[in-house]
Enzyme design. Structure first.
Site, PDB file in Angstrom:
ATOM      1  N   ASP A 138     109.308  66.852  30.556  1.00 49.70           N
ATOM      2  CA  ASP A 138     109.012  67.953  29.720  1.00 49.70           C
ATOM      3  C   ASP A 138     109.632  68.280  28.520  1.00 49.70           C
ATOM      4  O   ASP A 138     110.652  67.349  28.276  1.00 49.70           O
ATOM      5  CB  ASP A 138     108.706  69.240  30.584  1.00 49.70           C
ATOM      6  CG  ASP A 138     110.009  69.794  31.244  1.00 49.70           C
ATOM      7  OD1 ASP A 138     110.913  69.148  30.799  1.00 49.70           O
ATOM      8  OD2 ASP A 138     109.889  70.581  32.074  1.00 49.70           O
ATOM      9  N   ASP A 139     109.626  69.304  27.695  1.00 51.65           N
ATOM     10  CA  ASP A 139     110.049  69.794  26.685  1.00 51.65           C
ATOM     11  C   ASP A 139     111.490  70.272  26.860  1.00 51.65           C
ATOM     12  O   ASP A 139     111.867  71.372  26.267  1.00 51.65           O
ATOM     13  CB  ASP A 139     109.345  70.283  25.622  1.00 51.65           C
ATOM     14  CG  ASP A 139     108.228  69.570  25.066  1.00 51.65           C
ATOM     15  OD1 ASP A 139     108.540  68.531  25.103  1.00 51.65           O
ATOM     16  OD2 ASP A 139     107.276  69.996  25.010  1.00 51.65           O
TER      17      ASP A 139
END
Ligand code: 6R9
Length: 685
Positions: free
Chosen positions: A555-556
Site C-alpha cells: 500500500d502507500d
C-alpha cells in the site's frame, strides 16, 4: 485445517532434507548466495540449542500449532490461566469474532467478562511470587558512565506513586493520557501507572513534531500530557517541553484544551530553570510524585477494556489510532515473547526499540515484564559516542537476548554473552541476515526474524529458536493460533508455493479491536479489501517448504528504517509549503534504511526551483512530521503523470525514482504522456 496440514506436510520434509543438506551448505554460509538459491539455504539449529529450547523440534511445534488452530478457546484459556484474573472469563465464550464485513460489523473479543489488570500481572504478581528483588529495568543513559536500575519491588513502588497522583488529579478508568517522553525509566513507569488505574495511555514517539503531537492530542483528548523538559540525543539537546507547549497551543486552537502537563526534570540534559512554564497547568514530576504513597490499589478492568492507543501511519494523511485492549494483548505479548526468544529466567534482554513504537510497547514493557525478565532500557542512540556503543552495552549488562532492527547493525562483531538475536521492522535481506548470524552471533545464536505490526499486537510469523531450520531472510512459520493466508488480487486464497497479498484468517488474542473513533475506517482499511480476512498491507511469498518471505508493503506506506510513514502524510506536509503546488511521494530502495522517501513536487506558477527552496521543503516535512520523515530526494516536476481521470500514476513515479527507466510500462493512458520524458530529464537536477 488445510493450512496447518500444508505446513505440516511441507515442513516435515524440510527437517529431514536440511539435515543432510547441512553438510553441503554449512561451509558456504558466509558466501553471497544468489536469489534463486535463497529457498535452499538453510541454517540448522545445533542439537545443543534444540535440546534446551522451549519448543525443541518441529514436531513439538506442529503439535502445539495444530491444537491452537483446532481448539483456540482451549489452547488460549490454558495459556491465559498462567496470569492473575480477579474473575475468570466465561469458559464457553473464550473468544468471539466476525471478520467478514459482508455479513455484519467486524468485531473481535477475547476473554470477555474476565477481570484482570496488566500492571498487576507485570509487577505485583512477580513480587508476590518471590521475584521482588530481581532487576526489572537496567537503564543506560545517553552518555556512557551514567546508569540506574530498578528491582521489581522498586518499580512497583514508583508505578504506584504515579498512579496515586493520576487518581488524585481526577484521571479515571477510560481517560486518555498522552505521553511524550524519551527512553527514561519514567516512560515504562508511566505506561504501567496508567494501566494500573485503567487509564488509556497514548505514547507519542518523542521524535514527532509539535504538529504531529497536536494531531494526536486533538484526536484522543487526553486528561493530561506527561513529558520531560529536555533530552540529550547524542550530543544534541532537544527541548521536548517547548514542543509540547507548541502542540498544546495548536490543540487549544481546535478547542481541545489540556488542563495539566506533568514534566519530568531530566537533569542530565537540562536543569529546570530555563524551562518555559505555564503556572496552573505545568507541574514538575519531582515536586509531587515522590510525596505519594508507594502502594496503590489496582483498578480491575474487563479483558476488553482499552489498554492503549498508538497512532500509526496509514495510506491517507490522518494517522490511525490503533486500539488494543487488556486481556488478549496481555496473554499474547507475554507468550510470544517467551517462545520467540526462548526466554529463560536467567536471560538479560535488550530491545533497542523506543516505547514510542509498538515494539517498545509489546517487547520493552509488557511482554518481558509479564515474564519477570530483566530488561535493558537505553536512552541514547546506538552510535553515540561511537559505533561500538551497542556492543559496549551488550558487554556491560551481559545481554543474552538482543532484539533490534536490521538497520541497527552499525559495526558488527561478536559478543560472547549473546544467546538469541531478534530482528524486526522491515524485511531483512539474506546478506544482512548472514552478517547478523555469522558476525554478531558468532554463528551460534539463532535469529528470530519477527514479522508483525502495530495492529497485530505481537509476533505473527517468527522462528522459534531451536525448533526448525532457518532460512536467511525468511520469517519462517506462523506463531501459535495465527493462520496466515496468501490471496490473489481477487481475494482468492492460494495454496502451496505462491506469492500474493498476506492476510490472516480468524482472530488471535493480540489483534487490535478498532481504530479509535473510527470503526468504519477499521473495516474499510483492513477487512474490506479481502472479505473474510484481516489484510496486512504486506506482500508475501511462501516457498515450496512452506516458509514465509515478507516482501514489503503493497500500500502507500513507506518503511524507513522500520518507521512506517504514509506517503499521504509527507505529501500533505509538502503542499502546506506556500510555494509547493502538488506533491507525490514514493519509496525507493535504500541500502541502509531499507526504503528512502522520494518526493516529486510541482511548484506554484512562476516560482523557480532553487537549492534554498529544496531545503525549505525538506524543513517543512521535518517540522510537520519529524526528522525521520524528511525526504531524501526532492525531484522537481513541471507536472505529474496523471490518468485522464486525474489519478497520479504512482507506478510510473516509482520506476522513475528507482531509475528503472526501461520498465515504465504502459504510459498511453496518461493525460499528458510527454510529462514522463520531462521528469526523466530532470531526474538529477
Ligand atoms: C513491529 C512493527 C509494520 C510493518 C509490516 C511490515 C514491516 C515488520 C518485519 C517487517 C518484514 C519483518 N515489518 N517486521 N517486514 N520482516 N520481520 O514494525 O510494526 O511499525 O506497525 O510496522 O513493518 O511491512 O507491515 P509497524
Amino acid at each position: 485445517s488445510s493450512i496447518s496440514n500444508s505446513i505440516a506436510n511441507s515442513s516435515y520434509s524440510v527437517n529431514t532434507r536440511t539435515r543432510t543438506r547441512k553438510m553441503v551448505k554449512a561451509v558456504s554460509l558466509g558466501d553471497p548466495l544468489l536469489a534463486e538459491d535463497q529457498d535452499e539455504a538453510v541454517v540448522v539449529p545445533s542439537d545443543h540449542l534444540s535440546q534446551q529450547a522451549l519448543v525443541p523440534s518441529l514436531r513439538d511445534y506442529l503439535e502445539m500449532y495444530k491444537a491452537s488452530i483446532q481448539d483456540p478457546g482451549r489452547f488460549w484459556s490454558e495459556i491465559a490461566s498462567q496470569f492473575h484474573w480477579e474473575r475468570k472469563w466465561d469458559p464457553d465464550h473464550v473468544f468471539s469474532h466476525n471478520l467478514d464485513v459482508t455479513k455484519s460489523q467486524v468485531h473481535i473479543q477475547w476473554f470477555k467478562g474476565g477481570i484482570t489488570n496488566i500492571s498487576y500481572n507485570c509487577l505485583d504478581r512477580i513480587v508476590e511470587s518471590g521475584g521482588g528483588d530481581k532487576i526489572a529495568l537496567f537503564w543506560e543513559a545517553n552518555d556512557p558512565g551514567s546508569d540506574a536500575s530498578l528491582t521489581y519491588k522498586q518499580l512497583l513502588s514508583r508505578v504506584c506513586q504515579l498512579s496515586n497522583y493520576l487518581k488524585d488529579i481526577g484521571v479515571k478508568k477510560g481517560d486518555a493520557v498522552v505521553v511524550y517522553l524519551p527512553m527514561l525509566m519514567e516512560l515504562p513507569i508511566t505506561m504501567l501507572a496508567c494501566a494500573r488505574i485503567g487509564a488509556v495511555h497514548s505514547v507519542v514517539f518523542a521524535g514527532f513534531s509539535a504538529e504531529s503531537l497536536a494531531q494526536r492530542i486533538i484526536d484522543c483528548k487526553p486528561k493530561l500530557v506527561i513529558t520531560c523538559n529536555a533530552v540529550k540525543r547524542g550530543s544534541k539537546i532537544i527541548h521536548l517541553k517547548d514542543i509540547v507547549d507548541a502542540a498544546l497551543l495548536l490543540s487549544a486552537q481546535t478547542n481541545v484544551s489540556v488542563d495539566r502537563c506533568l514534566v519530568f526534570e531530566n537533569e542530565a540534559a537540562m536543569k529546570r530553570e530555563p524551562t518555559k512554564w505555564q503556572e496552573g497547568r505545568d507541574i514538575w514530576w519531582q515536586d509531587v510524585i515522590p510525596e505519594y504513597p508507594t502502594h496503590c490499589e489496582v483498578e480491575w478492568v474487563d479483558a476488553e477494556d482499552p489498554l492503549f492507543l498508538l497512532y500509526t501511519s496509514g495510506s491517507t494523511g490522518k494517522p490511525k489510532g490503533v486500539l488494543h485492549t487488556t486481556g488478549g494483548y496481555m496473554v499474547y505479548t507475554a507468550i510470544t515473547f517467551k517462545y520467540a526468544f526462548d526466554y529463560k529466567p536467567t536471560d538479560i534482554y535488550w530491545c533497542t526499540a523506543d516505547c514510542g513504537w509498538i515494539t517498545g510497547h509489546s517487547y520493552v514493557t509488557y511482554g518481558p515484564l509479564l515474564n519477570g525478565a530483566s530488561v535493558v532500557v537505553f536512552e541514547g542512540s546506538p552510535n553515540y559516542p561511537d559505533s561500538g556503543r551497542c556492543w559496549d552495552i551488550v558487554d556491560k549488562y551481559k545481554v543474552t537476548i538482543f532484539y533490534t532492527a536490521p538497520t541497527l547493525y552499525v559495526t558488527r562483531y561478536s559478543r560472547k554473552s549473546l544467546r538469541i538475536l531478534g530482528s524486526v521492522g522491515e524485511p531483512i535481506n539474506p546478506s544482512a541476515w548472514r552478517w547478523f548470524y555469522n558476525v554478531v552471533g558468532d554463528s551460534r545464536c539463532p535469529i528470530s526474524d519477527t514479522w508483525w505490526q502495530t495492529e497485530t499486537g505481537g509476533f505473527m510469523i517468527t522462528p522459534l529458536p531451536g525448533a526448525w531450520p532457518q532460512k536467511p531472510g525468511s520469517a519462517t512459520f506462523p506463531f501459535f493460533g495465527v493462520q496466515p493466508v496468501i490471496v490473489d488480487e481477487k481475494g482468492v486464497e492460494i495454496e502451496g508455493e505462491c506469492s500474493g497479498y498476506l492476510c490472516v484468517k480468524s482472530s488471535w488474542p493480540g489483534a487490535f479491536r478498532t481504530l479509535y473513533g473510527d470503526h468504519e475506517r477499521y473495516e474499510t482499511t483492513y477487512f474490506k479489501p479481502f472479505p473474510g480476512y484481516y489484510f496486512t498491507g504486506d506482500g508475501c511469498r511462501r516457498d515450496k517448504d512452506g516458509y514465509y518471505w515478507l516482501t514489503g508493503r503493497v500500500d502507500d506506506v513507506i518503511n524507513v528504517s522500520g518507521h512506517r510513514i504514509g506517503t499521504a502524510e509527507v505529501e500533505s506536509a509538502l503542499v502546506s509549503h506556500p510555494q509547493c503546488a502538488e506533491a507525490a511521494v514514493v519509496g525507493v530502495e535504500h541500502e541502509v534504511k531499507g526504503q528512502a522517501i522520494y518526493a516529486f513536487v510541482t511548484l506554484v506558477e512562476g516560482v523557480p526551483y532553487t537549492e534554498d527552496l529544496r531545503k525549505s521543503l525538506i524543513l517543512t516535512v521535518r517540522k510537520q512530521i519529524g526528522a525521520f520523515a524528511a525526504p531524501d530526494k526532492i525531484h522537481w516536476a513541471p507536472g505529474l503523470p496523471k490518468t485522464r481521470s486525474g489519478k497520479i500514476m504512482r507506478r510510473i513515479l516509482r520506476k522513475i525514482a528507482s531509475r528503472q527507466l526501461n520498465e515504465l510500462g504502459d504510459t498511453s493512458t496518461l493525460a499528458e504522456p510527454n510529462i514522463v520524458d520531462q521528469l526523466i530529464a530532470l531526474a538529477d537536477c
